[in-house]
Design a protein around this motif. Structure first.
Motif, PDB file in Angstrom:
ATOM      1  N   ALA A   1       9.285  17.981  -6.136  1.00 61.97           N
ATOM      2  CA  ALA A   1       9.968  17.347  -4.571  1.00 61.97           C
ATOM      3  C   ALA A   1       8.929  17.096  -3.393  1.00 61.97           C
ATOM      4  O   ALA A   1       9.037  16.625  -2.678  1.00 61.97           O
ATOM      5  N   VAL A   2       8.279  18.188  -3.899  1.00 61.38           N
ATOM      6  CA  VAL A   2       6.996  18.067  -2.663  1.00 61.38           C
ATOM      7  C   VAL A   2       6.210  16.835  -2.650  1.00 61.38           C
ATOM      8  O   VAL A   2       6.193  16.441  -1.559  1.00 61.38           O
ATOM      9  N   GLY A   3       5.432  16.770  -4.267  1.00 60.44           N
ATOM     10  CA  GLY A   3       5.212  15.718  -3.827  1.00 60.44           C
ATOM     11  C   GLY A   3       5.322  13.728  -3.900  1.00 60.44           C
ATOM     12  O   GLY A   3       5.483  12.968  -3.209  1.00 60.44           O
TER      13      GLY A   3
ATOM     14  N   VAL B   1       3.517   6.315  -4.737  1.00 61.65           N
ATOM     15  CA  VAL B   1       3.252   6.893  -6.892  1.00 61.65           C
ATOM     16  C   VAL B   1       2.088   7.393  -6.897  1.00 61.65           C
ATOM     17  O   VAL B   1       2.051   8.421  -7.735  1.00 61.65           O
ATOM     18  N   THR B   2       1.599   7.476  -6.081  1.00 60.87           N
ATOM     19  CA  THR B   2      -0.072   7.856  -6.278  1.00 60.87           C
ATOM     20  C   THR B   2       0.002   9.317  -6.334  1.00 60.87           C
ATOM     21  O   THR B   2       0.352  10.411  -7.062  1.00 60.87           O
ATOM     22  N   LEU B   3       1.442   9.623  -5.128  1.00 63.00           N
ATOM     23  CA  LEU B   3       1.174  11.049  -4.497  1.00 63.00           C
ATOM     24  C   LEU B   3       2.080  12.050  -5.438  1.00 63.00           C
ATOM     25  O   LEU B   3       2.101  13.091  -6.601  1.00 63.00           O
ATOM     26  N   ALA B   4       3.283  11.149  -5.828  1.00 62.31           N
ATOM     27  CA  ALA B   4       4.144  11.904  -6.690  1.00 62.31           C
ATOM     28  C   ALA B   4       4.576  12.583  -7.904  1.00 62.31           C
ATOM     29  O   ALA B   4       4.413  13.041  -8.242  1.00 62.31           O
TER      30      ALA B   4
ATOM     31  N   LEU C   1       0.611  -1.566  -0.454  1.00 56.34           N
ATOM     32  CA  LEU C   1      -0.103  -0.245  -0.470  1.00 56.34           C
ATOM     33  C   LEU C   1       0.984   1.051  -0.400  1.00 56.34           C
ATOM     34  O   LEU C   1       0.850   2.360  -1.022  1.00 56.34           O
ATOM     35  N   GLY C   2       1.703   1.202   0.808  1.00 51.78           N
ATOM     36  CA  GLY C   2       2.910   2.709   0.760  1.00 51.78           C
ATOM     37  C   GLY C   2       3.176   2.658  -0.545  1.00 51.78           C
ATOM     38  O   GLY C   2       3.168   3.657  -1.062  1.00 51.78           O
TER      39      GLY C   2
ATOM     40  N   GLY D   1       5.542  13.060  -0.393  1.00 50.51           N
ATOM     41  CA  GLY D   1       4.596  12.309   0.301  1.00 50.51           C
ATOM     42  C   GLY D   1       4.566  10.875   0.213  1.00 50.51           C
ATOM     43  O   GLY D   1       3.963  10.067   1.295  1.00 50.51           O
ATOM     44  N   ILE D   2       6.598  10.490   0.581  1.00 52.46           N
ATOM     45  CA  ILE D   2       6.440   9.796   1.186  1.00 52.46           C
ATOM     46  C   ILE D   2       6.096   9.927   2.991  1.00 52.46           C
ATOM     47  O   ILE D   2       5.692   8.510   3.756  1.00 52.46           O
TER      48      ILE D   2
END
Lengths: 401, 627, 256
Positions: free
Chosen positions: B62-64, B53-56, B47-48, B68-69
């Motif tokens: 860089a924020v994503g 990947v989705t957020l990035a 899930l992580g 995201g992490i």
């Protein structure tokens, strides 16, 4: 411990015993089984492919005047469940035509089952040579080009690279092992002085890409032969690109031109690699028609799996039409020498070993619009890369037919 | 291979070790405090990766990526907390290991949820902004992201260490790991502690998966590979030791990296490809470590997998009604070939169910009365299957001989592995059995000339008169019924009592003159032999076998059957195996999302019958009798 | 004539010498109490005699044979039975089955696979249970018993192996005073009848001074006194150890 427990079991079994199979009038049912849960990336488009084929056939009046119906099952990605699923299709649903499977061990188990139970089986995807050669049988045919054929398609490019120091990297199971064995044999036959300076067998789905890439680089090969695919391939490519390992090296990678494996690489797709696969943009009229129909239906480009799924059902329909029967024996006879035309052009199911001559595209990886794609490709007919009839007779036991 | 190359490979190993460590540390924390063997931990990791990947890609830049992490860790932590509150909290008082069943169901549900949310294609995350390049070390290029991973492992290790030693929460975790009852007695709100720890563990796994998304595409196979790696790391390091987990992660990653670095070696005319060892390297390391150091590298005390549930009730011979009932069921089963004439598939499924029953009953024999939680019982199933198949393949043995070879080979394997396994207890024993099973699997997988490698052995068919389905069904019925009754007979005999005595109180058992290890060793071998019979029957039922018969998946199926039926009741494995096998067969045909359906049904059963199905049925019967 | 001889026994855990050059012996039919403050090394001494621990140095002889370094089961077979500080029984069996299990093990019948264990030595087990006053509970699950009853069952289990020596580690721990006297009276009666000698540790000085034939006292791993009730009562060293004032070794804690 015998009492209540056993009743539960018996009750469960009995409840199934009551449900008898239904034979619909006016339909021809085909059993299909595949590892949908385990290999969704390939088999999702595959399913779309066969659904489209079925609808096309039925819209055109069906086969022998009957509608085609596919009874699809998940094979659990293991031979034990697969044989039970096959058994359920045969004894439960009363079918005697089966098709599908992805993994080699599952494909072989169903091949064995089909030979024993005398049901017809068209192995759609599994690549192992044994399905048509060592372990072939009268009732089993295979659609996709085998491991041997895929390697042979690459040989002209590999030889043209004129490299003497080769590194090998492959997933550590039958497909990878067989591909590398075939590659070594074929290249040694033409270039006896080639050396294999690295031999990396990586666990499927668990490649340690950094270490593998580095070990290959340290061996200073002139060229790399790879049989990696899926997530392993993606990791290998990213690590190799970052470390500059592929610079000025010839790389040949089986299957990497299939959109299933190429697309996830996006703009990192390794330009210049020689691969086998399928470019949906291929210009042949048959392919254009197929792609147009597929895109109209699903609003996405077809993948290799779509082709396999589509041709599996199309082949079965053609075979049944030719046999004018769904009897497995008659269908097997009809399949021997059955000629077909599909998105890739014409091919046939060979009488000698039941392998289809469906080929694949061989070309290079390029990048268009920020996405990996095949360039400089050409279609290689499967018939041109199969061994001589004499050799095939040695590989396929006479008892198979 | 030069020295420089090997040193550089060691750096690669360190980069991989960090990823392993994050998953393992979370698992270790969760197990330490809640005693839950969380099979779903790999699912949090997966899930992580998907969320990161989705957020990035959605936010970008860089924020994503970096934000995201961190966001991923928080999101997965919240998912973990919800799961703990909604599901696991309800079953803490269930018998030992029962929670494993719930987390197994979660694996199925989460994998289908992921497929549904993100689709079947692998999703490759973008490269890390700021860390796209490589640094030159020893004349080689190390990706800067890998260098970052090398550093982040120890950093997180130090942070965890500080948190555990300097904060009240950390001290509670450590206290709970050492003595759970104590923490309860100190007036600490246990349920809040458990939820917090579960969330923290899940967040660590999600964090690990998110970091990995820049190296490996998020894919649906990540959950299972991550969970097996994580278990190995936790056990090698020593349960409950976070530092041990890091050391173990480094050790395993280094062994693999060096094997890859060495590659093909020619020696005295023989060549050996070390890279092939990566298939099983972690399990070889684990087996060696556990044989030499039974508590792992840095483990302190033996942590038994136990729960607050009370001990089993005394076993009693079947009542007259129950015995009659059993006979009636056998009669019905014997008549099944006649009853099911119109539907031969009933017999096909019947054979599979019966084989599963013997498989589960043999596992229950050592797990329940023996108290030895084998996580690698498939080894003996596979040895049985291969014993039969290879006897046919290489010695052209008739079926009767092959079916004798099956339990013999399985018993031989069980004697060998059991010798080491019974010296351990609790989760260490469980993991050693798993390691042995994986070693057997890899030998079978690699030894192509003899075993047919990954393709397996084909053409193992029953000989007349058993080539007819009904005859084979009856043969299976007779052998399985005899096997199950024999196991039951042994449990009521002095031997079975001695086995339970050794489980209930090893001290007392030894003090009255029982050689507990020998009794358990023999019990292990008997269970192995019976499981081998099941394997042999399986080979002839399918006509072909492959290394999958020895896979972790099959071992877990066995555990699920035993736990589903109820580990504390002798009829448990029979009910559990029948229900599970029939259920699986049914759901696989019912929907493409059959993982989720199967998982959902198991969850419902888990919540409804926290003593297992057989236990639940017995309770119900008792309550009906006593209104 | 002595049955059990402990000769210059030593055992360390890290830097702590739990048992330090300990020697004593036990005569036939003797009821010997081993006392000492917490941490004196009594349990370690017991666990060495019983075989759970191996000594670093010294030896234990029983009936003339060296038994130290044998595993507990072999020591049991030579005629030494024991009860534990925290009673250890088989929770998943009935009371009678607990005793039957011990009888089966004693008769070396554990490797039997066919006839139900419940059919082995049932009468004998019930007889033993009657002697400890637990016959009525014979078919109850052991896990349901009150702690005092579990101790009685444990006694029956220990007697089932027909021992020559019975080791009892704090047999009355966790019991009410009246219960304690009852249990020890029972033990004394049973062992006298059978000619068993007993080595026991005990916190209750009442019990010790009332029942023991002889008393040995340990402190900091060493033997500091050996004699009958009167001589121990008047022993200055023992008083120091137990009262905690300028203790014999200089740093004894008072009795708990």
């Amino acid at each position: 411990m015998s009492s209540r427990a056993a009743l539960t079991a018996a009750a469960a079994i009995l409840s199934l015993a009551v449900a008898t199979p239904t034979f619909a009038q006016g339909t021809i049912k085909i059993g299909e089984l595949n590892s949908y849960k385990s290999q969704p990336a390939f088999l999702d488009p595959y399913k779309k492919g066969w659904q489209m084929a079925t609808d096309e056939i039925n819209a055109a009046g069906g086969v022998l005047g009957k509608k085609l119906e596919i009874v699809s099952r998940d094979d659990g990605a293991n031979p034990g469940d697969a044989v039970r699923a096959a058994d359920e299709l045969v004894t439960g649903e009363g079918l005697d035509i089966l098709c599908g499977t992805f993994l080699s061990n599952v494909g072989l188990a169903v091949t064995e089952f089909a030979g024993k139970k005398k049901v017809f089986f068209l192995a759609a995807e599994p690549l192992t040579d044994k399905i048509v050669w060592q372990d072939g049988n009268h009732y089993t045919f295979r659609l996709r080009p085998s491991t041997y054929m895929q390697v042979a398609m690459m040989m002209p490019a590999a030889l043209a690279a004129k490299q003497k120091r080769w590194a090998l990297v492959y997933p550590n199971f039958e497909y990878g092992q067989a591909a590398v064995a075939a590659f070594k044999k074929m290249i040694k036959a033409k270039e006896p002085d080639v050396q294999f300076v690295a031999d990396e067998a990586t666990p499927l789905g668990k490649i340690d890409a950094g270490a593998v890439v580095q070990a290959i680089d340290d061996a200073k090969p002139g060229a790399i032969f790879s049989a990696l695919f899926g997530a392993d391939l993606a990791q290998f490519v990213r690590q190799g690109n970052t470390r500059g390992v592929f610079k000025n090296r010839f790389v040949a990678n089986l299957l990497a031109g299939e959109p299933e494996y190429l697309e996830p690489l996006r703009d990192e797709a390794p330009v210049g690699w020689v691969v086998t696969g399928y470019p949906p943009q291929a210009a042949s009229p048959q392919n254009k028609a197929f792609v147009a129909a597929y895109e109209a239906r699903y609003h996405e480009e077809p993948k290799m799996g779509s082709i396999v799924g589509y041709l599996t059902i199309k082949s079965l329909a053609a075979g049944i039409a030719k046999a004018k029967s769904t009897d497995p024996g008659k269908l097997a006879d009809a399949f021997r020498g059955l000629k077909m035309t599909g998105p890739f052009g014409p091919f046939e199911f060979r009488a000698i070993d039941h392998q289809s001559t469906l080929g694949a595209y061989v070309g290079k990886i390029g990048i268009k619009n920020g996405l990996g794609t095949m360039v400089d490709y050409k279609y290689v007919d499967g018939a041109s890369v199969l061994p001589s009839d004499a050799e095939v007779r040695k590989l396929r036991p006479a008892s198979a037919d | 291979m030069h020295l420089e190359g090997l040193v550089f490979q060691a750096l690669d190993g360190l980069a991989s070790a960090s990823g392993l460590f994050f998953v393992a540390a979370g698992l270790s924390l969760i197990f330490g405090v809640t005693r839950i063997v969380n099979i779903a931990h790999g699912s949090f990791y997966m899930l992580g990766a998907y969320i990161a990947v989705t957020l990035a890609t959605a936010i970008g830049g860089a924020v994503g990526f970096w934000g995201g992490i961190l966001a991923t860790a928080v999101i997965v932590g919240i998912v973990g907390a919800l799961i703990e509150i909604v599901l696991l909290r309800r079953i803490y008082v269930a018998p030992e290991l029962f929670q494993l069943l719930a987390t197994f169901a979660l694996v199925l549900v989460i994998s289908d949820a992921t497929l549904w949310l993100w689709g079947p294609e692998d999703l490759f995350g973008p490269r890390a902004p700021g860390l796209r390049g490589a640094v030159e070390i020893l004349g080689r290029r190390l990706p800067t992201y890998d260098a970052f991973l090398i550093a982040i492992g120890p950093v997180v290790l130090c942070l965890l260490h500080l948190a555990l030693s300097r904060t009240r929460f950390g001290r509670l975790i450590r206290a709970a790991t050492e003595d759970r009852e104590m923490v309860g007695a100190l007036g600490v709100n246990q349920s809040v502690l458990f939820t917090a720890v579960f969330a923290l563990g899940a967040a660590l796994a999600g964090f690990g998966g998110a970091l990995q998304a820049a190296r490996e595409p998020a894919n649906l196979g990540m959950d299972l590979t991550a969970i097996s790696d994580a278990f190995v790391v936790v056990v090698v390091g020593g349960m409950g030791s976070i530092a041990g987990s890091y050391v173990a992660a480094v050790l395993i990653a280094e062994v693999k990296a060096v094997c890859i670095g060495i590659g093909l070696v020619q020696f005295a005319g023989l060549s050996f490809n070390f890279s092939k060892l990566t298939l099983v390297a972690e399990f070889l390391v684990m087996a060696i470590v556990l044989v030499v150091r039974p508590r792992g590298l840095m483990g302190r005390q033996q942590v038994a997998i136990r729960s607050v549930a009370e001990p089993d009730a005394p076993i009693r011979p079947a009542t007259k009604t129950a015995a009659l009932f059993g006979v009636a069921v056998l009669v019905v089963l014997a008549a099944l070939p006649l009853l099911a004439r119109s539907s031969p598939y009933t017999l096909v499924l019947g054979v599979d169910v019966l084989i599963a029953v013997l498989f589960a009953a043999s596992l229950h024999f050592i797990m329940g009365p023996g108290g030895m939680h084998s996580f690698g019982h498939a080894a003996y199933f596979g040895l049985g299957a291969y014993g039969a198949a290879l006897a046919v393949q290489w010695f052209a043995a008739p079926m009767g001989v092959a079916l004798v070879a099956a339990p013999l080979l399985a018993a031989a394997g069980a004697l060998l592995f059991g010798y080491f396994a019974v010296r351990l207890s609790g989760v260490y024993l469980a993991m050693l059995t798993l390691a042995f099973a994986q070693i057997v699997w890899s030998i079978v997988f690699q030894w192509q000339e003899i075993t047919g490698g990954s393709n397996g052995v084909l053409g193992i068919w029953p000989t007349p008169p058993f080539d007819k389905l009904s005859a084979y069904f009856l043969l299976t019925l007779v052998l399985v019924a005899c096997g199950v009754l024999l196991l039951r007979r042994m449990l009521f005999a002095p031997f079975g009592y001695a086995m339970r005595a050794g489980r209930d109180s090893p001290l007392r058992a030894e003090a009255i003159g029982i050689d507990v290890k020998r009794i358990h060793w023999l019990g292990f071998a008997i269970a192995g032999a019976m499981c081998g019979v099941a394997g042999g029957l399986f080979a002839f039922a399918k006509g072909s076998i492959s290394p999958e018969t020895i896979s972790i998946g099959r071992s877990i199926d066995g555990l699920v059957m035993v736990l589903l039926g109820g580990i504390q009741t002798l009829s448990g494995p029979i009910v559990g195996a029948s229900v599970f096998a029939v259920l699986q067969d049914y759901v696989m045909r019912e929907t493409p999302y059959w993982h989720a359906l199967l998982g959902g049904i198991i969850l419902v059963l888990v919540l409804a019958f926290p003593g297992g199905l057989a236990g639940g049925a017995l309770d119900l019967a008792r309550r009906l009798r006593r209104p | 004539m002595s049955t059990l001889t402990v000769h210059s026994l030593s055992k360390s855990f890290g830097a702590v010498r739990a048992v330090d050059d300990l020697s004593f012996s036990l005569a036939e039919g003797e009821f010997l109490a081993l006392i000492g403050p917490n941490g004196a090394g009594k349990s370690t001494c017991f666990n060495i005699i019983n075989g759970q621990l191996t000594p670093d140095d010294g030896e234990v002889r029983f009936g003339g044979n060296i038994i130290s370094r044998l595993p507990p089961r072999d020591i049991c077979r030579r005629g030494i039975a024991r009860t534990f500080q925290i009673a250890a029984t088989f929770g998943s069996m009935t009371v009678a089955e607990n005793v039957q299990m011990a009888l089966i093990a004693h008769a070396r019948q554990t490797y039997r696979f066919w006839h139900p264990a419940a059919s082995y030595h049932r009468a004998l087990a019930l007889d033993l249970l009657r002697q400890v006053g637990m016959e009525a509970a014979a078919d109850r699950p052991c896990r349901e018993l009150a702690y005092g009853d579990v101790k009685r069952v444990e006694l029956a289990i220990a007697l089932a192996s027909d021992p020559k020596l019975l080791l009892m580690d704090e047999p009355t721990a966790g019991m009410a005073p009246r219960e304690r006297n009852e249990l020890i009276t029972l033990v004394k009666a049973l062992v006298v009848e059978r000619g068993i000698c007993v080595l026991f540790t005990e916190h209750s000085m009442d019990v010790v001074f009332t029942f023991a034939d002889r008393i040995i006292v340990m402190a900091r791993g060493r033997l500091i006194a050996d004699g009958d009730a009167n001589s121990i009562r008047s022993n200055a060293l023992v008083r120091q150890v137990y009262l905690g004032t300028r203790a014999a070794t200089g740093r004894m804690e008072p009795i708990a």
